[in-house]
Design an enzyme around this catalytic site. Structure first.
Site, PDB file in Angstrom:
ATOM      1  N   GLY A 266       5.002   7.448   2.343  1.00 18.32           N
ATOM      2  CA  GLY A 266       5.828   6.568   1.526  1.00 18.32           C
ATOM      3  C   GLY A 266       5.070   5.315   1.148  1.00 18.32           C
TER       4      GLY A 266
ATOM      5  CE  LYS B 146       6.498   1.561   8.105  1.00 17.29           C
ATOM      6  NZ  LYS B 146       6.126   1.141   9.478  1.00 17.29           N
TER       7      LYS B 146
ATOM      8  CG  HIS C 175      -0.332   0.310   2.513  1.00 16.83           C
ATOM      9  ND1 HIS C 175       0.018   1.584   2.915  1.00 16.83           N
ATOM     10  CD2 HIS C 175       0.027  -0.495   3.544  1.00 16.83           C
ATOM     11  CE1 HIS C 175       0.555   1.551   4.118  1.00 16.83           C
ATOM     12  NE2 HIS C 175       0.577   0.300   4.523  1.00 16.83           N
ATOM     13  CG  PHE C 176       1.682   3.884  -2.673  1.00 22.25           C
ATOM     14  CD1 PHE C 176       3.063   4.002  -2.603  1.00 22.25           C
ATOM     15  CD2 PHE C 176       1.120   3.275  -3.787  1.00 22.25           C
ATOM     16  CE1 PHE C 176       3.867   3.525  -3.615  1.00 22.25           C
ATOM     17  CE2 PHE C 176       1.922   2.791  -4.804  1.00 22.25           C
ATOM     18  CZ  PHE C 176       3.300   2.907  -4.727  1.00 22.25           C
ATOM     19  CB  SER C 177       0.710   6.192   3.728  1.00 24.61           C
ATOM     20  OG  SER C 177       2.061   6.403   4.109  1.00 24.61           O
TER      21      SER C 177
ATOM     22  CG  ASP D  88      -0.273   2.120  15.515  1.00 26.61           C
ATOM     23  OD1 ASP D  88      -1.464   2.438  15.703  1.00 26.61           O
ATOM     24  OD2 ASP D  88       0.274   2.185  14.408  1.00 26.61           O
TER      25      ASP D  88
END
Length: 935
Positions: A239, A256, A234-236, A366
């Protein structure tokens, strides 16, 4: 999770709101915003921006624009430089209003296509573009800023360029949505692409002076790395996350990526800082079983990478979706017990790993379903240690998932204890987002779990005690809950993974922490409790009203800030319509608020039925304000409405239905003619390129050949698929008696049925590729709603089988949300329509179905209590994503109110156009192809 919602959680503790609203913009802004407006210039606020331009200035409709990025610590300095450059040269520009908006635009889950843009400058031609790029790059040399992914970087500083629209123009995109537009080489409006990659339209030539900068951009490649990237996870905005292999050993790893100055958390920390912190924490925890291992760290260009051990497995959230038994109405006690055993084993593993992390003096910080990987052997591994920190240094995590995020007063190891408690509930009832809005809701969720799963009661009670702050602790460990006003209020911006807000305002002070949910039992009490239940829902809606605001009257979905606060789906019109239709009365002051703004609509206000002024006109007519309704329709008919798409929400199907209904009610011939023109346009465009499907999708089908809905594929369903046009054709058939219209309705329904698939339990649901959808708007019960009505006019055995399979989609005990468009209220609306009308062509079977549907309807109405929350002594409901309360028709309390009234009210209540239009007489068939003006 929908990451768009994050930015709308930073302003208000209970309702979605925009940082550009008046209340939000009272926060500190940039110093340049306080400068006097230069002589001969004008300043205008526009959403998150302040726009400056010469009073007599003229700009082209589109062209090359300059963007300047900035960090939080140099934004004022950069803005001063741009301001002082543009004003003397008469160059129009705009900038984000303040630091909070800049932080949100650069946050981890901000939109990657627009992230980084701090200032936009509008050159009048390419000569001015070239000079401005050169001189601004010199003026801002040495200043840092995040890379703007949609643009081409000019040099090594914060200056970027992109071709796009200057003026606000719109068109209908390939997916049927209204999007910003530019003219192509033929003068046709086409989507203004804002992808997170630099793109030059086919009809535009790249200015020669930008050639070297494009070459520099393309010079950095991954070919020299000792890794081969195989796929994107996935992308955020911070990055990417990739699966790759070490080229020398062929060892599989996870890579990552972190971008500099981007992916900010609530404290302003960027992705690179968090990446290095993660590597440090993982190395300190290297001997702990159940966490991923560090393989390598490296830099490519200015991006930093962490190579991690590849973990075979899948995220726990996906496994819960696949295995969760309450989506199947026929789940057996043995299946519930098997799931319970599995979930308890998973939780025990997670608890042991978190305790081992704590033993090393580390707070994980988290823990949530997306960060728990489960292998093929059910072995658990925790991932994503970006916010992990030593206990002595740990503060409130700056990235969090709301369903597991501890309240403001929990710090240190209490943060992980809270998340483990939420996991106890979420594994069995994944609704723990709402606990952040009302902590007392945890006890109710635990009761629901206990009623459906053989879970030990002490397992649940321990979760409730931890969440509510009543857990017993050793004397040297504080409970970590103060419940002081200071601990429960405030509004700091921030972000979190998976679409929930990171450091967001506490909701307990206003939602009613520690209070029972008033009136929740009335959902299961039957018709006798309806007036009391209605009053409690209405009380919360009215208590939330903000008539002092111009942008919205009732808080609702984030769509209010895209389509406006007036419309039927997400705005005031839908709420006022629901209140009136359900017998809750009329509110003239609120109606006046709506009329005032609808008769003078803001620029960009849409014309659609659910997202624009047509829905406002519909609501005003039904409220008895006919002249106001006709005046609003005049505005609609003066717009280029024929260019809209064909869907029910925004397009011509909804418009045709509204015009036809109001033509029947008012006798206005202009409305009749416009209604038929809209219908003709839909008919002309409704060609099925993939071929017609013979018959329906039978209940015995394996689903082979089913097509995907959404993304790059046509959408199915009532609001965006062909079912909306099918409803239009069906209603017009009832007006004219023309069987060609009934033929078209059947074809449209078959088209959407092709995008459905049978689940193992026999329920027919819309197939989105990665999930199936049963809901009213984009799912299968919306198709079933119209198909049932079609079958009353034209019985068809195969389509009847499809209808029965669609009916099974409305029998699940669990639906993730409560709203009308995408939640349990829509399921209730579907069942209420079936029980009111009876839908099977056989009289005997219809009686059986109606009794079964009535029993299921009662169960579904009773389960609305699962989502019910206290608000100022009344009863409220969370909107999309469950992160905030909503009152609108599509996603919030007004939709719940309307659907419940369909099941409980003593007078008929329906959704718009679910009943035949006014004036329907079943006229004889007209000659095929004749122009019809008699509707």
């Amino acid at each position: 999770m929908d990451e768009r919602y994050d930015a709308y959680c930073a302003v208000d503790p209970l309702f979605y709101d925009s940082l550009s609203t008046t209340s939000a913009t009272t926060a500190a802004g940039f110093a340049a915003a306080d400068r006097p407006v230069p002589a001969g210039w004008q300043r205008e606020p526009s959403d998150d921006w302040l726009v400056y331009g010469p009073e007599d200035g003229k700009l082209p409709q589109q062209g090359w624009k300059i963007h300047v990025s900035a960090c939080l610590d140099n934004a004022d300095r950069i803005l001063d430089g741009v301001f002082d450059y543009c004003v003397p040269r008469g160059m129009s520009f705009k900038f984000l209003r303040g630091p909070r908006m800049l932080l949100m635009r650069n946050s981890k889950y901000a939109r990657r296509g627009s992230s980084g843009k701090f200032v936009t400058i509008y050159p009048r031609d390419e000569a001015e573009l070239e000079l401005a790029c050169k001189e601004l790059a010199e003026r801002l040399a040495g200043e840092a800023g995040p890379y703007i992914l949609s643009d081409l970087r000019y040099g090594a500083g914060p200056v970027y360029v992109r071709y796009g629209g200057f003026a606000a123009r719109y068109c209908v995109g390939a997916d049927g949505q209204v999007v910003p537009a530019v003219e192509d080489g033929t003068g046709t409006l086409v989507p203004d692409r804002r992808d997170p990659v630099f793109h030059v339209p086919d009809w535009v030539a790249l200015p020669e002076f930008l050639g070297p900068h494009l070459a520099a951009r393309n010079a950095t490649t991954t070919t020299e790395l000792p890794y081969r990237i195989e796929r994107v996870i996935h992308f955020s905005n911070g990055g990417g996350l990739y699966v790759g292999r070490v080229t020398r050993t062929d060892t599989q790893v996870v890579l990552k990526e972190a971008r500099p100055y981007a992916g900010l958390d609530a404290t302003g920390t960027d992705a690179i800082t968090r990446l290095h912190r993660e590597a440090e924490m993982l190395r300190r925890l290297a001997d702990v079983p159940g966490i991923t291992r560090v393989h390598d760290e490296f830099v490519l260009g200015d991006h930093h990478f962490l190579a991690l051990e590849f973990v075979e497995g899948r995220a726990l959230n996906k496994l819960v979706v696949e295995r969760y038994p309450l989506v199947d109405a026929d789940a057996t006690p043995a299946e519930l017990a098997d799931y319970t055993d599995w979930a308890l084993r998973i939780h025990a593993q997670v608890r042991r790993t978190v305790q081992a992390i704590a033993a090393h003096g580390i707070v994980y910080g988290d823990l949530h379903l997306f960060n728990i990987m489960v292998g093929p052997d059910d072995r658990v591994t925790l991932v994503d240690f970006e916010v992990a920190a030593p206990v002595a240094e740990a503060s409130r995590p700056a990235l969090r998932n709301q369903a597991f995020a501890a309240p403001r007063d929990r710090t240190g190891l209490a943060v992980d204890r809270y998340a483990l408690a939420c996991l106890r509930l979420a594994l069995f009832l994944p609704l723990t987002q709402v606990v952040r809005l009302a902590p007392a809701k945890a006890a109710h969720l635990a009761d629901v779990v206990a009623a459906h799963f053989p879970v030990p009661r002490d397992f649940l009670d321990a979760a409730v005690a931890e969440i509510t702050g009543t857990a017993t602790r050793p004397a040297n460990q504080p409970a970590g809950r103060s419940d002081t006003p200071a601990a429960r209020t405030g509004a700091e911006p921030g972000v979190q993974p998976d679409g929930a807000s990171a450091a967001w305002p506490e909701g307990s002070a206003r939602a009613g922490a520690g209070q029972p949910v008033p009136g929740a039992d009335d959902f299961a009490a039957g018709r006798s409790a309806w007036p009391r239940l209605r009053d409690r829902i209405v009380g919360a809606i009215l208590a939330s009203a903000t008539p002092e605001r111009d942008d919205r009257l009732f808080p609702g979905d984030i769509e209010q800030f895209r389509t406006g606060g007036l419309n039927l789906g997400y705005g005031a019109a839908g709420v006022l319509h629901a209140l009136h239709a359900t017998g809750a009365g009329r509110y003239p002051d609120h109606e006046d608020w709506l009329v005032k703004r609808a008769l003078h609509p803001a620029s960009g206000t849409r014309c659609g039925f659910y997202d624009g002024l047509h829905g406002v006109a519909y609501a005003l007519e039904h409220l008895g304000r006919r002249q106001d309704a006709l005046d609003v329709l005049d505005i609609c008919l003066g717009e280029p409405w024929e260019e809209l798409g064909e869907d029910l929400v925004s397009g011509l199907s909804g418009i045709a239905l509204n015009l036809a209904e109001l033509a029947g009610r008012t006798g206005e011939p202009t409305l009749r003619q416009a209604a038929w023109r809209a219908a003709e346009l839909v008919a002309d465009r409704s060609t099925d390129g993939a071929g017609a499907l013979a018959g329906g999708v039978s209940a015995g089908s394996t689903g082979a050949g089913a097509q995907i809905s959404g993304g790059q594929h046509p959408y199915a369903g009532l609001t965006r698929g062909r079912t909306g046009p099918a409803l239009m054709f069906l209603r017009l058939y009832e007006l004219t008696g023309d069987t060609e219209l009934l033929d078209r309705a059947g074809d449209a329904l078959r088209h959407d049925l092709r995008r459905c698939v049978l689940r193992p339990d026999g329920a027919l649901e819309v197939d989105e590729g990665w999930r199936t959808m049963p809901y009213l708007a984009h799912g299968s019960v919306g198709i079933g709603l119209v198909l049932d009505q079609y079958l009353r006019h034209r019985p068809d055995p195969e389509l009847a089988d499809s209808a029965e399979a669609l009916r099974r989609a409305a029998r699940a005990p669990f639906y993730a949300q409560s709203g009308l468009f995408a939640g349990r209220a829509g399921i209730i609306a579907y069942l209420a329509a079936r029980t009111a009308d009876g839908s099977h062509p056989s009289r005997e079977q219809r009686t059986v179905d109606r009794e079964d549907d009535r029993a299921e309807l009662d169960r579904q109405v009773g389960r609305l209590a699962w989502h019910a929350l206290p608000y100022q002594g009344f009863l409220a409901f969370p909107g999309e994503q469950l992160l905030r309360l909503s009152t609108d028709l599509a996603t919030g309390s007004a939709g719940v109110l309307l659907a419940t009234a369909m099941a409980r009210h003593d007078e008929p209540v329906t959704l718009p156009f679910l009943a035949p239009l006014t004036g329907a007489t079943r006229l004889p068939s007209l000659p095929r192809g004749a122009h019809r003006t008699d509707i």
